[in-house]
Write an enzyme that holds these catalytic residues in place. Sequence first.
Site, PDB file in Angstrom:
ATOM      1  CD  GLN A 126      -1.265   2.381   2.083  1.00 26.03           C
ATOM      2  OE1 GLN A 126      -0.215   2.204   2.935  1.00 26.03           O
ATOM      3  NE2 GLN A 126      -1.744   3.510   2.110  1.00 26.03           N
ATOM      4  CB  THR A 154      -4.762   4.533   0.901  1.00 24.22           C
ATOM      5  OG1 THR A 154      -4.691   3.191   1.246  1.00 24.22           O
ATOM      6  CG2 THR A 154      -5.973   5.305   1.968  1.00 24.22           C
ATOM      7  CG  HIS A 273      -8.613   6.053   5.945  1.00 25.05           C
ATOM      8  ND1 HIS A 273      -7.768   6.580   5.025  1.00 25.05           N
ATOM      9  CD2 HIS A 273      -7.722   5.571   7.293  1.00 25.05           C
ATOM     10  CE1 HIS A 273      -6.487   5.937   5.370  1.00 25.05           C
ATOM     11  NE2 HIS A 273      -6.382   5.733   6.492  1.00 25.05           N
ATOM     12  N   GLY A 305     -14.478  -1.647   6.476  1.00 21.96           N
ATOM     13  CA  GLY A 305     -15.334  -0.903   7.424  1.00 21.96           C
ATOM     14  C   GLY A 305     -16.377  -1.353   8.194  1.00 21.96           C
ATOM     15  NE  ARG A 308     -15.777  -3.309  15.186  1.00 20.55           N
ATOM     16  CZ  ARG A 308     -15.007  -2.566  14.159  1.00 20.55           C
ATOM     17  NH1 ARG A 308     -14.845  -3.173  13.097  1.00 20.55           N
ATOM     18  NH2 ARG A 308     -14.975  -1.253  14.671  1.00 20.55           N
ATOM     19  NE  ARG A 328     -11.119   1.931  14.801  1.00 19.57           N
ATOM     20  CZ  ARG A 328     -11.583   2.491  13.628  1.00 19.57           C
ATOM     21  NH1 ARG A 328     -12.172   1.872  12.730  1.00 19.57           N
ATOM     22  NH2 ARG A 328     -11.476   4.038  13.316  1.00 19.57           N
TER      23      ARG A 328
END
Length: 384
Positions: A126, A154, A273, A305, A308, A328
């Site tokens: 990236q 990006t 993002h 994005g 979970r 994350r």
Amino acid sequence: MAWFESVAEAQRRARRVLPTSVYKAILAGAERGLTLRDNVEAFSELGFAPHVAGSSAQRELSTTVMGVDVDLPVILSPTGVQAVHPDAELAVARAGAARGTAIGLSGFASRAIEEIVAANPKTFAQLYWAGSREAIEARVERARNAGARGLIVTLDWTFSHARDWGSPTIPAAIDAKTMVKFAPEVLVRPVWLARWARAGTLPDLAVPNVDGAPGFFAAYGEWMQTPPPSWADLAWLRGLWDGPFMLKGVMRLDDARRAVEDVGATALSVSNHGGNNLDGTPGAVRALRAVVQAVGDSAEVVMDGGIRRGSDVVKALALGARAVMIGRPYLWGLAAEGQAGVENVLDVLKLGIDSALLGLGRGSIGELELTDLLIPEGFHRRLG
């Protein structure tokens, strides 16, 4: 290592392990956090239409992304300066290799691309549009020589640094003065401190994939001072790379079409993002379907994005994504248990994908379609 059964538990463990400033740096977000929340909460608006009989005894989760075979449709997204654990991106790369999936290595990573490709040949490099054309071309050439399988550019960043809940203090370097300043929050996190003590080193805030291996803030400053790229600039950059080429951060239909038609992108990432960009942008999954329809079969579309759980992955695939990218969740796993924690997160997602496929009566992720979902009126966003 104690197994954790959800990404939520990985996050709880990461919060217990990490110094407050480090944890907040991962959480991030921008301004009021509208986009940060919508990325996650939008998935709860989508329901499933399950079957009760006729399901396949085995479910196929493998696919290809940017010409790379992966055993599950989850790619480890590029995230910069992974000082949450001494092994940093190396642990993430090894975890991806162990689970048969790919990693995107940030241009602001704390480990050199050559080391990461050696640990996981399924590596995408990236980069940001930062510095001179000569500097950018040198980074592309280095990625090619290292054996990167694809290039991710990006674009979605507006240098918005304000957060209503406060931003963490991030030092430019770890020195004696910094250690004294951060001692109160580090000393109450003995697990994190012990890891670095055993490693015999301190968190490294240098970025070795930028010429001269400057500190993070020096590299970030160069990026801030570089004029944003034009479509012609991006076409020039595409001309430097003869392999798979992804533009990351595409939310609008007109941008999606130009990325394919004018630049020659072979893949798009529908992303904001992680909510760290222009607050008020819709959750990525809301924009996904329209982008998929806009480009058709002319480019692969992935979504990044708010993932979970495995059922979130299935929802994104049913809307037309080839795969998803996560940030994350694996950073929380890395903080909790290092490489094993990242593997644990991937296992949690894989089990959730398989479970959702079973409930939907699908034998593979390739069979998923819109009829598997309950989509409320007004859910989708068509931008541009």
